[in-house]
Scaffold this motif. Structure first.
Motif, PDB file in Angstrom:
ATOM      1  N   SER A 158      12.260  24.328  80.188  1.00 23.70           N
ATOM      2  CA  SER A 158      11.772  25.426  81.047  1.00 23.70           C
ATOM      3  C   SER A 158      12.114  25.101  82.496  1.00 23.70           C
ATOM      4  O   SER A 158      12.412  25.971  83.288  1.00 23.70           O
ATOM      5  N   HIS A 159      12.060  23.847  82.838  1.00 29.72           N
ATOM      6  CA  HIS A 159      12.588  23.458  84.148  1.00 29.72           C
ATOM      7  C   HIS A 159      13.863  22.668  83.916  1.00 29.72           C
ATOM      8  O   HIS A 159      13.833  21.503  83.535  1.00 29.72           O
ATOM      9  N   GLU A 169       6.479  20.895  79.585  1.00 24.86           N
ATOM     10  CA  GLU A 169       7.501  21.233  78.597  1.00 24.86           C
ATOM     11  C   GLU A 169       6.867  21.401  77.214  1.00 24.86           C
ATOM     12  O   GLU A 169       5.841  20.797  76.907  1.00 24.86           O
ATOM     13  N   GLU A 170       7.554  22.194  76.389  1.00 27.30           N
ATOM     14  CA  GLU A 170       7.071  22.357  75.008  1.00 27.30           C
ATOM     15  C   GLU A 170       7.201  21.088  74.188  1.00 27.30           C
ATOM     16  O   GLU A 170       6.373  20.806  73.334  1.00 27.30           O
TER      17      GLU A 170
END
Lengths: 432, 432, 432, 432
Positions: free
Chosen positions: C263-264, C300-301
């Motif tokens: 995501s980042h 984060e996942e």
């Protein structure tokens, strides 16, 4: 309230450069400090002749004694108090012993003891037990209290833990003097993390031990001790002053025994020359008195005592050369002969001196002067002798290092060598 | 090579706790240090009786003198050398003056001077110019060299810049003693950033000045001085010991003048009592000699001298009370009367003492003892007197602070008050 | 005037807690300090993760680099300059090499290098020689000057004496970091008398050597180093943080290689994951950037990267247990199996780590990584390897000490052990 | 046992360079330290931009917070505990408030707060009371405990004595930061005898007061504060960095508000630009994140933000000139006009900044921001405001000192002045 439990209305503090503050709350301790026998320690330097090489080392045994007291007080009050292995009834005797352990030191202790065959520990006992101000204070605690304090200092006290705080390979005495002597000489050795050692010190029945996690701090302490011995305590210039001091006293004794009439009579020494001294004669001595005599003796007719006194007072010391007694004993004999031929009495002008130190010793039961080793308390609770865990301590453990030197008046030899070929020859022998 | 230019083959260093190392490269300096008159300073404490309250303060004038030398050496060699305002021909005379500025101090200087109406600066001059070892060394530099050194110390030397390094409101003398006395007493005052001050010190024709950017370091120095005066130098316990010391000497003089026969004859003092002393008599004195006399005088028949000596030696000092001489002079009269009635000689047992300090002074031309102010060198190059730029210095500038105390043997009064109602009354008056 | 000889109008000083002041007079040095590559060192901690255990250790490589420069400057300007063995033409290249020796360090250097298989010395060379601000400054001295500086740092420079000041067993790098790291951590180890070592250091053709009289100061330095390694540098908590850091980077690389979509996005890392990075990518990294990523990755996942980042950022570190790889390799295998069964990936949650140090080494020619020993210059002038004269150094010389630990998330195991008997079993195995 | 009374099995210690050790025995304190909000303080420097001038000042608010806690712990446990004026039920809330008083500080606090019109004390409250790890720990003590801690920090807590330990003119906050900032910058100011102050601090109903005998130690503390402000905290180089920092944030906000599209989107800042941020957005910020943005923004198309970021990151700061706003406001107007003509936006390149300090203030009831004065407890027991007894404090009491400077990019003007006569004119105006 019993005298032993009396507290000062307000805690007294002494400003101390090494421990920042020394705290006195017990009336007994305060009274002991005020006695004339304890105040006398102000007039005896902690490091004898060392100030002639490290000019900062002018500090007295008075402040060292306060320092040892303070360390023991912290060990007990901040560390041991409340732990089952520690008996708080032993607190006061331990504090007094810490404060008074050096009470019997004479002026320029080692030299004085050597010449007159005395022992400062013996005098500590006599002052504690004799008709003294300090005895009067201690007796107020209990009639057997002076003896108990004396026993702790004499290492015969039944509670071995108490003894170990004052006399062991990691005691308050050493912890204070290493730091204090480093502070006053200005050397960078002598520092170790005492606060950490105090935090990891634990009472056991037999002695104070160190938690395993503090091993590195103890290593550092052992190394500090090693460095201080060789850099400060055994410094050749200070030993040079000490051999001269010894020879002054020897000469004065010799002159006295041989009927020499001093222009300044050695009133304070007579009873020592004759071995008829009383305790009071001993207490009456201090370094100001010795320095006063040495100054007046500079004008004595006897040229040897006058010269040695001039040298000591004005720091015109002897030079030194290395020598190995094992292989060079013959050379010494030859040199003595040459000195005599050259008109220099080797008894006073050719002086051998040895220094020797054992930085740390493991336990060798049955040996003379057996030294209690330092024990680490392992995570499991069992005790393990320090050198088993520490490579560094193991490396120096039990290894005696010795240094032999020979002292002589190089100035005389250099000045006279043009006129006196013997001087030249002596110099040549000494330098090779 | 001329003697004045001779260098030691290898630079000598003295380990010093305050400046880390003291460096000696000039043969002249080395030789001066070796003279008996300079070595004598080892036997005179820098802070007189202060060690009786700050036990660490046992350091001598010897090490302070080395310290002042070292500071001046750094100012010259690291700062001034090479700048047009500085004349390197003045280097040696400045270093010698720095080293020797305290040479004439006697034992417990202030007390001794007061009783015998002497002045240590006068003796510094006499030792420099008389038949002494130090004079012999200085004369080797040049026949007028001893006089030049004496002139710098006496502030009559034509080069004002040189004089200002030794005697001004920010001189090497003060910079050394503040730091050294702080180090040995252990107080946290007395620290300032000397290294910065040395970096911003600049030579001018009239005196050393401080670059404006160093103003805060100078403020800190002034504040250190202020704190040291009130926390250390004027400490009431040390003043108590000093008034006793003065009274011992007074009493001994009085006894001598009145035909008293001492069991221990005051050989070293006679010429001072009679004002017939020679320079050699003065040089022969030091603190070990005074302490020796005081110890033997403890056994004199005269109870006053014996008591005072016992008090001094064993630190049984007088207590003090505040008093205001402006409003309470009558009270002193009354107290003196009561003391007499109670059998205590007020001449020896009721002693007024005042301390007074001017932390910094701006320039007041024409006034007695005018003190050269500290000048800042502004970015424009012009000089500005410190208190104009510094709020803090301005605030304390020229403000004399004085403290009056009266000393008396509280112990005697407390012990005897049950038997003697006069004692009770005296105590009451003193406490209110 | 040639650029290499240009001096600043007024010397600049940096206030430094360790060396008091750092002096810069050369224009070249001043310009190098101002480059962005040198300023970048402010954003890289000297001791990586150590601040998580010694909270004071937040100091950067920037100040260490200035410190090494200052030590070398003093060695040259105060000690070597003017001696025949020293060539003053080497002064500038030596100073630059001292200042720039750590230029290529990346963020959390050891971890970063390990994961991406890089070498900071290689990057130091590239920054010196590449299209950088620092190269531009150095090139103004001479077109071959950047290469000369690089050669000194790379130890291939022909003048061995110059190399020895930066890289030897008693170099300026070590002397600075021991003292600096001790100062910032606050430990009492790490102190030694550097001023004395600098005074007794002498140039020879092959390397800087130590006058025999300074042996004890060198012993103290070796012991400081030994203590700092085991007390600070190898502290298990800091190693715990480091193993987590390594695993974060490993995991991120793994995720990138396996097509995970962050995501980042790891913009700054991509070229390292792909090994396509340019010099500029490397210079663009610092610890603030890593800490920024770790914080965003906490969300984060991927639970592993998120958990490890949370642990590192918020100091929820792994605990450790001792293990002996020689005898317990089987146990590790079993533990890995148990971890897997318990749903904990041993690749990220069961981490072995070893520390190892050789406190001092004598010369073993031909061996890999041969280390130049420290030589003492004896009074006769000949050189003698340190461990021959020093008992203490001899004792630890060449003795490698190694410590093996295994790290794991004790918190997870303790919290879950009620629910998960496997956790209990794992804990039991790890604790025994 | 209640959570509030739980002790750690073994006391934990943190090695601290300033206080030597920080002792934690309470489980609550240990747990608070472990929260992510407290650990975040490791990523916020205590002195913001000061490290750009004093390179040692890289220490974080984390260690300062521990230090304040430790001082308060000592005041309570070693001084107040057991005295009737002190209520030991307040111990835990006081310790927590000490530890957490800076919890709400943002990255480069002053600049950040100024630009976004925030107040760190407000955030301290929100973190304590919001849905945070630290709130969860404090709530375990009692449901009203977080509010109590917040009230102490907010100075609204009913027990004024407790408040005074954290926020007064002689509180633990100031005592820690003066010493800590002095230690890390390496300046010689900032030292005072805290141990003595702690010994003479006494609890009263309204506040902690100082025994009269400790007045000089307090004077020294006030002077330290004064010196630290002007030597360190208001140093022009650090203020130069701060004005640049402010302008970076201003510019980014301006660009965002004007629809500029950042190549590196300011994700972390958006909610601050829009004033829609939540507590979590605030906690997510730290200095590593700001430094990361500044580095990527160096490559933005907008030349102003790119230039300012390059300047901040690589320490190419603005120079400053003195100016007097009272008399020179016109000059500023003219300069702004000239800057515009020369193509330099004065909004970003001509920046006025003032620093102002009141070293100590007596009590002026009713005035805004009234500051509680320091009281001395006289021997009679009554309280006396410090400046009545202390000449020095009186001298600086209530005197505000202010310093005005104007900052500008001298480098640009110097480089371009040949090409651009306006630059020359600007330089001339600024320098006069």
């Amino acid at each position: 309230m019993a005298y032993k439990d009396e507290k000062l209305v307000e805690e007294k503090v002494f400003k101390d450069p090494v421990h920042r503050y020394i705290h006195v709350h017990d009336k007994v301790i305060w009274d002991v400090i005020g006695t004339r026998e304890f105040q006398r320690l102000r007039r005896i330097k902690q490091l004898g002749t060392t100030y002639l090489v490290f000019h900062g080392a002018e500090h007295s045994r008075f402040q060292h004694s306060l320092g040892v007291y303070e360390i023991v007080r912290r060990i007990i009050d901040d560390g041991f108090s409340g732990r089952p292995e520690w008996n708080d009834d032993e607190r006061l005797v331990t504090l007094c012993a810490a404060l008074l352990h050096d009470l019997g030191h004479g002026p320029f202790s080692h030299a004085f003891e050597k010449v007159f065959n005395l022992d400062h520990e013996h005098f500590t006992q006599r002052i504690l037990l004799g008709d003294t101000e300090v005895n009067a204070v201690l007796r107020r605690v209990g009639s057997d209290f002076p003896q108990k304090v004396a026993d702790v200092i004499g290492k015969t006290y039944p509670d071995k833990l108490v003894v170990s705080l004052i006399s062991s390979q990691i005691d308050a005495d050493r912890m204070d003097y290493l730091q204090r002597d480093a502070y006053y000489t200005g050397v960078s050795y002598g520092h170790f993390d005492m606060e950490r050692i105090l935090r990891v010190m634990r009472p056991t029945e037999e002695q104070a031990v160190i938690k395993y996690s503090g091993m590195h701090a103890v290593e550092d302490y052992i190394m500090s001790r090693y460095q201080m011995y060789w850099q400060v305590y055994f410094h050749p210039v200070s030993r040079s002053a000490e051999v001269i001091l010894i020879k002054i006293l020897h000469r004065a004794k010799y002159l006295h025994e041989n009927g020499y009439v001093f222009s300044h009579e050695p009133v304070h020494f007579r009873s020592f020359f004759d071995r008829t001294f009383e305790l009071e004669d001993y207490i009456a001595l201090d370094e100001s008195i010795l320095l006063t005599y040495f100054q007046v003796w500079m004008k004595e007719e006897d040229t040897i005592v006058a010269d040695l006194c001039y040298r000591f007072i004005n720091r015109k010391l002897f030079q030194c050369a290395e020598f190995d007694p094992a292989t060079e004993y013959r050379k010494i004999g030859e040199l003595e002969q040459l000195f005599r031929e050259a008109g220099l009495d080797p008894e006073y002008y050719l002086l051998a001196d040895s220094s020797s130190d054992l930085p740390y010793d493991f336990y060798r039961p049955g040996e003379e002067n057996e030294r209690i080793p330092i024990y680490l308390q392992m995570p499991t609770g069992e005790l393990s002798e320090l050198s088993r865990s520490s490579d560094i301590v193991d490396a120096i453990s039990g290894k005696r290092r010795t240094d032999h030197k020979i002292y002589f008046p190089e100035d005389v030899l250099l000045e006279g060598k043009e006129q006196n070929p013997l001087y030249e020859r002596i110099l040549h022998m000494l330098k090779n």
